[in-house]
Scaffold this active site. Structure first.
Site, PDB file in Angstrom:
ATOM      1  N   ARG A  17       0.880  -1.174   0.000  1.00  0.00           N
ATOM      2  CA  ARG A  17       0.000   0.000   0.000  1.00  0.00           C
ATOM      3  C   ARG A  17       0.914   1.220   0.000  1.00  0.00           C
ATOM      4  O   ARG A  17       1.529   1.537   1.020  1.00  0.00           O
ATOM      5  CB  ARG A  17      -0.904   0.007   1.228  1.00  0.00           C
ATOM      6  CG  ARG A  17      -1.842   1.218   1.308  1.00  0.00           C
ATOM      7  CD  ARG A  17      -2.606   1.252   2.617  1.00  0.00           C
ATOM      8  NE  ARG A  17      -3.476   0.101   2.785  1.00  0.00           N
ATOM      9  CZ  ARG A  17      -3.231  -0.940   3.586  1.00  0.00           C
ATOM     10  NH1 ARG A  17      -2.116  -0.973   4.294  1.00  0.00           N
ATOM     11  NH2 ARG A  17      -4.077  -1.949   3.676  1.00  0.00           N
ATOM     12  N   GLU A  40      -0.497  -8.818  -2.447  1.00  0.00           N
ATOM     13  CA  GLU A  40      -1.757  -8.074  -2.483  1.00  0.00           C
ATOM     14  C   GLU A  40      -1.432  -6.597  -2.624  1.00  0.00           C
ATOM     15  O   GLU A  40      -0.668  -6.055  -1.827  1.00  0.00           O
ATOM     16  CB  GLU A  40      -2.527  -8.325  -1.180  1.00  0.00           C
ATOM     17  CG  GLU A  40      -3.641  -7.355  -0.890  1.00  0.00           C
ATOM     18  CD  GLU A  40      -4.119  -7.439   0.553  1.00  0.00           C
ATOM     19  OE1 GLU A  40      -4.762  -6.469   1.011  1.00  0.00           O
ATOM     20  OE2 GLU A  40      -3.848  -8.441   1.239  1.00  0.00           O
ATOM     21  N   LYS A 128      -9.362 -14.058   6.152  1.00  0.00           N
ATOM     22  CA  LYS A 128      -8.407 -13.085   6.643  1.00  0.00           C
ATOM     23  C   LYS A 128      -8.860 -12.618   8.025  1.00  0.00           C
ATOM     24  O   LYS A 128      -9.857 -11.910   8.153  1.00  0.00           O
ATOM     25  CB  LYS A 128      -8.342 -11.897   5.672  1.00  0.00           C
ATOM     26  CG  LYS A 128      -7.485 -10.735   6.132  1.00  0.00           C
ATOM     27  CD  LYS A 128      -7.546  -9.613   5.109  1.00  0.00           C
ATOM     28  CE  LYS A 128      -6.815  -8.372   5.589  1.00  0.00           C
ATOM     29  NZ  LYS A 128      -6.851  -7.291   4.569  1.00  0.00           N
ATOM     30  N   GLY A 157      -1.068  -5.526  11.631  1.00  0.00           N
ATOM     31  CA  GLY A 157      -0.256  -5.309  12.819  1.00  0.00           C
ATOM     32  C   GLY A 157       0.684  -6.434  13.180  1.00  0.00           C
ATOM     33  O   GLY A 157       1.135  -6.517  14.323  1.00  0.00           O
ATOM     34  N   GLY A 177       1.916  -6.235   6.071  1.00  0.00           N
ATOM     35  CA  GLY A 177       2.058  -4.989   5.340  1.00  0.00           C
ATOM     36  C   GLY A 177       3.280  -4.210   5.772  1.00  0.00           C
ATOM     37  O   GLY A 177       4.407  -4.557   5.456  1.00  0.00           O
TER      38      GLY A 177
END
Length: 205
Positions: A17, A40, A128, A157, A177
């Site tokens: 992201r 992703e 998920k 997290g 992430g």
């Protein structure tokens, strides 16, 4: 290889992201080079559809390249048109339904037992557990008591230590992430990204 089998084999989904399209694209390609093949690209990042489209052209048809933060039917349609062959949602709703209708594997966001039941009934390939940081590995262990055979993928997290604990608690894979990507998708250090990718791959081996 089907997505469910790929999840169990690789055990790591990288979540990209970024605020910079070019940097996000380079991040995707660097992750693949470092042996992280399940990626992703969140639709909440800048130019996500462009990133997916460019990466699909480079990686070919067989690579698992997902769209994340798929909320609506339109999100699912546009992501599929861009080249995503995996849909990831933060929860249930039209994004899940449209993805299933298109025959695309869905990693559907859940947090409660009711949502687990609904996501499985809707046709999600995996669940998920999001945000994973809320209940931690203990909550996953509790969920697996009534749902021992469903594939859970905690995300949100997770650092390398919590990822390892989730995997030892029965997760089939983890979604990571910022602790993996760092600032790479915003134009940051790709060498550091390679180092973190190696660390997470070792945890998930």
């Amino acid at each position: 290889m089907e997505f469910g089998a790929a999840l169990r084999q690789e055990r790591l989904v990288a979540i990209v992201r970024g605020r910079d399209v070019e940097a996000s694209f380079r991040t995707v390609m660097t992750l693949v080079e470092e042996g992280v093949p399940l990626i992703e690209v969140s639709l909440s990042g800048a130019g996500a559809l462009e990133v997916i489209g460019r990466a699909r052209k480079e990686l070919g048809d067989e690579a698992w390249l997902g769209a994340g933060a798929v909320l609506t039917a339109e999100d699912a349609q546009r992501a599929a048109e861009a080249g995503a062959n995996l849909m990831v949602t933060p929860g249930l709703g039209a994004g899940v339904d449209e993805s299933v209708r298109q025959g695309l594997p869905v990693l559907a966001g859940v947090i409660t037992p009711t949502e687990v039941i609904a996501a499985d009934a809707a046709g999600a390939v995996a669940l998920k557990l999001f945000p994973g940081s809320i209940g931690g590995p203990a909550y996953l262990r509790a969920l697996r008591t009534p749902f021992p055979d469903l594939p859970f993928v905690p995300a949100g997290g997770l650092d390398s230590a919590s990822a390892a604990e989730f995997l030892s608690s029965g997760a089939v894979a983890v979604g990571v992430g910022a602790p993996l990507i760092g600032d790479a998708a915003d134009g940051g250090d790709l060498f550091a990204l390679r180092r973190r990718a190696a660390e997470f791959r070792a945890v998930c081996a």
